[in-house]
Design an enzyme around this catalytic site. Structure first.
Site, PDB file in Angstrom:
ATOM      1  NE  ARG A 105      -1.817  -2.263   2.690  1.00 50.49           N
ATOM      2  CZ  ARG A 105      -2.097  -3.501   2.268  1.00 50.49           C
ATOM      3  NH1 ARG A 105      -3.206  -3.749   1.642  1.00 50.49           N
ATOM      4  NH2 ARG A 105      -1.258  -4.494   2.495  1.00 50.49           N
ATOM      5  CB  THR A 106       3.530   2.489   2.229  1.00 52.84           C
ATOM      6  OG1 THR A 106       2.758   2.087   3.356  1.00 52.84           O
ATOM      7  CG2 THR A 106       4.175   3.822   2.511  1.00 52.84           C
ATOM      8  CE  LYS A 132      28.262  -4.012  -5.545  1.00 54.68           C
ATOM      9  NZ  LYS A 132      28.564  -2.992  -6.570  1.00 54.68           N
ATOM     10  NE  ARG A 176       7.288   0.616   4.670  1.00 54.95           N
ATOM     11  CZ  ARG A 176       6.051   0.149   4.772  1.00 54.95           C
ATOM     12  NH1 ARG A 176       5.796  -1.095   4.471  1.00 54.95           N
ATOM     13  NH2 ARG A 176       5.066   0.927   5.182  1.00 54.95           N
ATOM     14  CG  HIS A 198       3.865   3.774   8.788  1.00 55.38           C
ATOM     15  ND1 HIS A 198       4.063   4.619   7.706  1.00 55.38           N
ATOM     16  CD2 HIS A 198       3.310   2.640   8.272  1.00 55.38           C
ATOM     17  CE1 HIS A 198       3.657   4.004   6.603  1.00 55.38           C
ATOM     18  NE2 HIS A 198       3.206   2.810   6.921  1.00 55.38           N
TER      19      HIS A 198
END
Ligand code: NCD
Length: 305
Positions: free
Chosen positions: A55-56, A84, A105, A133
């Protein structure tokens, strides 16, 4: 709006909220009348999503494209230089040379602040580990206001993993600014809300209760549920112990309840039979994500309609 880097719901003061809600309403009109506009057609949005998201991610992509912006993105660490051993700060510093705003995120609590500090361009936290959030709390409060006409004078119940749900943390911080509120956290004893969050809410005058069982709920107006955050459990056995025990069924919903929300994905926390009830607002809530994120992108880039 002075806000340039949104890392925490603490930044979402009442005047900031009002402004975002106002622009989100305008964006709803834009979507309905035009579908897509050119407000950000000279801008490039960078999406850095190192944890799973549906959704986000999709609502930020949709928001950027509805405003005419281009997108560059990284999804998952597997194909990137993080594999890496590159540091988050180095990576974000470099990416901020490729775009005009970064949405990220990130897997660890506190990563959003590190990334925001390293970014030369506006920054939005789209979830940092079990911490916060803030854009979800905007979607949530926008929806509650739309459905009930107010955010004040209400009793809210939050379940079932207030310890690890970043959506619950950010929402409580935003809501606690409103008048005359009761918060009730429902969870297994091991998953109680962080003490610091409870203390902050109480300092702001919120009446706080904690209970173990759905059956103990005390006349909530709004029930806000989020799945047990499976990926954040240090002990898998604890997750297995409770995963089916905390599940809202139609019979368990107190008569006082006027709205049920969930940031989704729904896993075990809400029985499918609840979906048919008019007070089940979670799919309407998800739809508001695009308007809120269109508002944020345009405001952080200093553009208005
Ligand atoms: C939430 C998240 O990612 O924290 N999802 C979302 O953004 N809508 C809730 C969750 O994953 O449980």
């Amino acid at each position: 709006m002075a806000l340039e880097k949104l890392t925490s719901a603490r930044q979402l003061t009442l005047p900031v909220l009002e402004e975002i809600f106002h622009v989100a309403e305008q964006m709803r009109q834009v979507c309905q009348k035009h579908g897509r506009i050119t407000l950000l057609s000279d801008k490039m949005i960078g999406l850095v999503f190192l944890e799973p998201s549906s959704r986000t991610l999709l609502s930020f992509q949709s928001a950027a494209q509805r405003l005419g912006a281009g997108i560059v993105f990284i999804q998952g660490v597997g194909s990137t230089s993080f594999e890496k051993g590159e540091s988050l700060s180095d990576a974000i510093r470099v990416f901020s040379g490729y775009c005009d705003l970064i949405v990220a995120r990130l897997p660890k609590s506190g990563d959003a602040q590190i990334a925001a500090d390293a970014s030369d361009v506006p920054f939005i936290n789209a979830g940092d580990g079990g911490n916060e959030h803030p854009t979800q709390s905007l979607v949530d409060t926008f929806t509650i206001r739309e459905e009930l006409g107010t955010l004040s004078h209400l009793n809210y119940a939050f379940g079932f993993d207030p310890l690890q749900s970043r959506s619950i943390h950010s929402l409580c911080m935003v809501l606690s600014q409103f008048e005359d509120l009761g918060f009730e956290f429902v969870s297994p004893p091991e998953l109680r809300a962080p003490k610091s969050l409870i203390q902050q809410c109480q300092e702001r005058g919120v009446r706080v209760r904690e209970s173990d069982r759905i059956a103990d709920l005390h006349s909530p107006d709004v029930i806000y549920l989020n799945r047990l955050q499976e990926e954040r459990f240090p002990d898998r056995a604890l997750f297995e112990k409770y995963r089916y025990e905390y599940r809202l069924t139609p019979e368990q919903i107190p008569t006082s309840a006027r709205l049920i929300l969930d940031p989704l994905p729904r896993v075990d926390e809400i029985a499918l039979e609840v979906d048919a009830l008019p007070i089940a607002g979670y799919f309407r809530q998800a739809r508001n994500g695009v308007y809120i994120r269109m508002a944020l992108l345009s405001m952080l880039l200093g553009r208005s309609l």
